[in-house]
Design an enzyme around this catalytic site. Structure first.
Site, PDB file in Angstrom:
ATOM      1  N   CYS A   1       1.861  -1.290   5.079  1.00 12.14           N
ATOM      2  CA  CYS A   1       1.827  -2.313   7.408  1.00 12.14           C
ATOM      3  C   CYS A   1       0.395  -2.169   7.062  1.00 12.14           C
ATOM      4  CB  CYS A   1       2.300  -0.986   7.765  1.00 12.14           C
ATOM      5  SG  CYS A   1       1.936  -0.077   8.135  1.00 12.14           S
TER       6      CYS A   1
ATOM      7  N   ARG B   1      -3.459  -1.126   6.053  1.00 14.31           N
ATOM      8  CA  ARG B   1      -4.078  -2.545   4.416  1.00 14.31           C
ATOM      9  C   ARG B   1      -3.392  -3.540   3.891  1.00 14.31           C
ATOM     10  NH1 ARG B   1      -5.790   2.915   0.758  1.00 14.31           N
ATOM     11  NH2 ARG B   1      -3.593   4.026   1.479  1.00 14.31           N
TER      12      ARG B   1
ATOM     13  N   CYS C   1       0.709  -0.815   0.065  1.00 14.64           N
ATOM     14  CA  CYS C   1      -0.420   0.153  -0.313  1.00 14.64           C
ATOM     15  C   CYS C   1       0.803   0.970   0.251  1.00 14.64           C
ATOM     16  CB  CYS C   1      -0.506  -0.218   1.330  1.00 14.64           C
ATOM     17  SG  CYS C   1      -0.228  -0.102   2.385  1.00 14.64           S
ATOM     18  N   SER C   2       1.302   2.254   1.041  1.00 13.27           N
ATOM     19  CA  SER C   2       2.080   3.367   1.259  1.00 13.27           C
ATOM     20  C   SER C   2       2.912   2.830   1.623  1.00 13.27           C
ATOM     21  CB  SER C   2       1.512   4.690   1.396  1.00 13.27           C
ATOM     22  OG  SER C   2       1.674   5.585   1.747  1.00 13.27           O
ATOM     23  N   ALA C   3       2.454   2.992   3.399  1.00 21.17           N
ATOM     24  CA  ALA C   3       3.210   1.977   4.160  1.00 21.17           C
ATOM     25  C   ALA C   3       3.856   0.611   4.291  1.00 21.17           C
ATOM     26  CB  ALA C   3       3.339   2.779   5.523  1.00 21.17           C
TER      27      ALA C   3
END
Length: 481
Positions: free
Chosen positions: A226, A228, A222-224
């Site tokens: 962690c 999602r 996802c973005s980080a």
């Protein structure tokens, strides 16, 4: 399978307050786990690697980080913000990664090529709430883009629903070329949950179909990498537990989330995401139970269907029944239009008796429904050709060996036994009008040439009158033409 109904019931009956307490325990246990297992993030905190992290507080553990061994230049580093997560079975695992930065695009494709990734799950948009969440690491549809030594071609995109974009990508590196599929889920806000679980479960079903039997890691980001990402890993992990029948009575979603957090920091990042796992797993269990019920009902339906049995009679039994069961059979014998050659003609050979003993006794056959039982009179008459009419010429050899019945019984009229005890076809006489056992139906048309089959074969039907109360069939009173 017996545990699933009770497990489904317990998941549906979980109190929100209980989930709050569980998630608080997850956070507190994570700190204890890091201390007890000595989890460190020293490599990600190095000065040369700090700029490769999207968020400074989300660094991969040294014990589970992905180490890049594929070097494309002399200045390549082995660091990328990505972690290995073990799957439910020995041959499955995940790579949980942050969305690549502009400075880590080549590293991202190095990781994909090194581990022969076949499927990528992207659980975010490129821009969310006005902020850049992930750099675009693919090319526009039907176009190619270069990322260092890697050339990525977008072969096509499909949108099966409003939540999902599926891209077919091809990546070339040096002399090699590989294909992979990217699934981008669009309806999952950051630090939030989807509006329904069915969309995520459908996504995972498609992902598993594309992954197939490949043992390469499933790349999820996802973005980080962690929040999602952790939810998707947890749901797929639990699905594998169901498929491999590893669900036990002590099944605990909290334990699974803690195990994920031991391998990837902050996996399942918020309380709402933790609660969403319970909702999605309940939906998953319901789908499994419904599928099992449908399968069971289909099997029961198949069992209830009457089995279609075709009774097959052996060939020997058929021949035996044809020889012995003659109670409802009446002989219809063809009458030749032209006379047969004399009985000495070998084409009309004699019928040999089975044994010498049978030659000394008159041949007899009785109907099963004959009230007299073993009557001495034979049912079948002697077979002899009719004399050639004076106005007809001798025809060619008949197509069939044909004969007509007479009214003679054994012991009446000329004998059909030759001097050697064998039966011969002998000259016959027209049946007498006083014969009350047979009715003689003959065609009244003088010229049968156009009505008969080739060879001049006519018909002379001698049918036995019925015995007993049965009415004669309508065909008995109709002349054969």
């Amino acid at each position: 399978m017996e545990l699933l109904p009770s497990l489904l019931s317990s998941l549906r009956s979980v109190d929100p307050g209980t989930l709050d307490q569980e998630y608080s325990m997850v956070r507190s246990q994570t700190s204890v786990l890091k201390r007890d297992v000595s989890l460190t993030s020293e490599t990600g905190a190095l000065k040369e690697n700090i700029k490769k992290n999207r968020y400074k507080d989300i660094l991969p553990y040294d014990q589970s980080r992905v180490v890049l061994s594929l070097l494309t230049t002399d200045c390549d580093s082995d660091y990328i913000n990505a972690s290995f997560i073990k799957g439910a079975s020995n041959h499955s695992c995940y790579i949980a990664a942050q969305g690549p930065l502009s400075s880590t695009l080549v590293d991202f494709w190095r990781m994909i090529w090194q581990h022969d990734v076949k499927v990528i799950v992207m659980a975010c948009r490129e821009i969310e709430m006005g902020k850049k969440k992930c750099e675009c690491y693919w090319s526009p549809v039907h176009q190619s883009a270069a990322f260092g030594p890697f050339t990525v071609t977008n072969q096509g995109e499909t949108r099966p629903n409003e939540d999902l974009v599926i891209r077919s990508l091809t990546v070339r590196y040096q002399q090699g070329s590989r294909s992979l599929v990217q699934y981008q889920f669009l309806s999952w806000p950051d630090h939030d949950v989807p509006y329904e679980a069915a969309g995520v479960l459908d996504l995972l079903e498609r992902v598993r179909t594309s992954q197939g039997t490949h043992t390469s890691p499933l790349l999820i980001h996802c973005s980080a990498g962690c929040g999602r990402t952790g939810v998707i890993c947890a749901l797929d992990y639990i699905h594998d537990l169901l498929v491999t029948k590893q669900i036990t009575a002590d099944f605990s979603i909290m334990d699974i989330v803690l195990e994920l957090r031991r391998q990837r920091p902050s996996a399942v990042q918020t309380k709402d995401q933790y609660q969403f796992i319970f909702t999605a797993v309940a939906c998953m269990l319901q789908q499994v139970l419904q599928s099992s019920c449908h399968l069971l009902n289909d099997n029961l339906s198949e069992l209830k269907k009457p089995e279609k049995k075709t009774r097959q009679t052996p060939a020997s039994s058929k021949r035996l029944s044809q020889q012995t069961d003659m109670s409802d059979t009446y002989a219809v014998v063809n009458k030749p239009k032209h006379p047969h050659p004399p009985s000495s003609n070998p084409a009309y050979s004699t019928v040999a008796m089975p044994s010498s003993a049978s030659r000394t006794q008159p041949l007899s056959h009785h109907y099963d429904n004959d009230p007299d039982g073993a009557s001495a009179s034979a049912v079948y008459s002697t077979v002899r050709p009719r004399a050639k009419p004076a106005n007809q010429q001798h025809s060619a050899t008949p197509i069939y060996d044909t004969a007509m019945p007479t009214n003679h019984r054994l012991g009446e009229g000329p004998s059909s036994l030759g001097s050697n005890g064998e039966h011969h076809l002998v000259q016959g006489e027209h049946p007498s009008s006083t014969d009350d056992d047979y009715e003689d139906f003959s065609c009244s048309v003088p010229d049968m040439t156009n009505l008969c089959s080739p060879g001049g074969i006519g018909f002379n039907c001698r049918i036995q009158k019925p015995r007993g109360p049965r009415d004669p069939p309508a065909e008995w009173s109709r002349q054969e033409r």
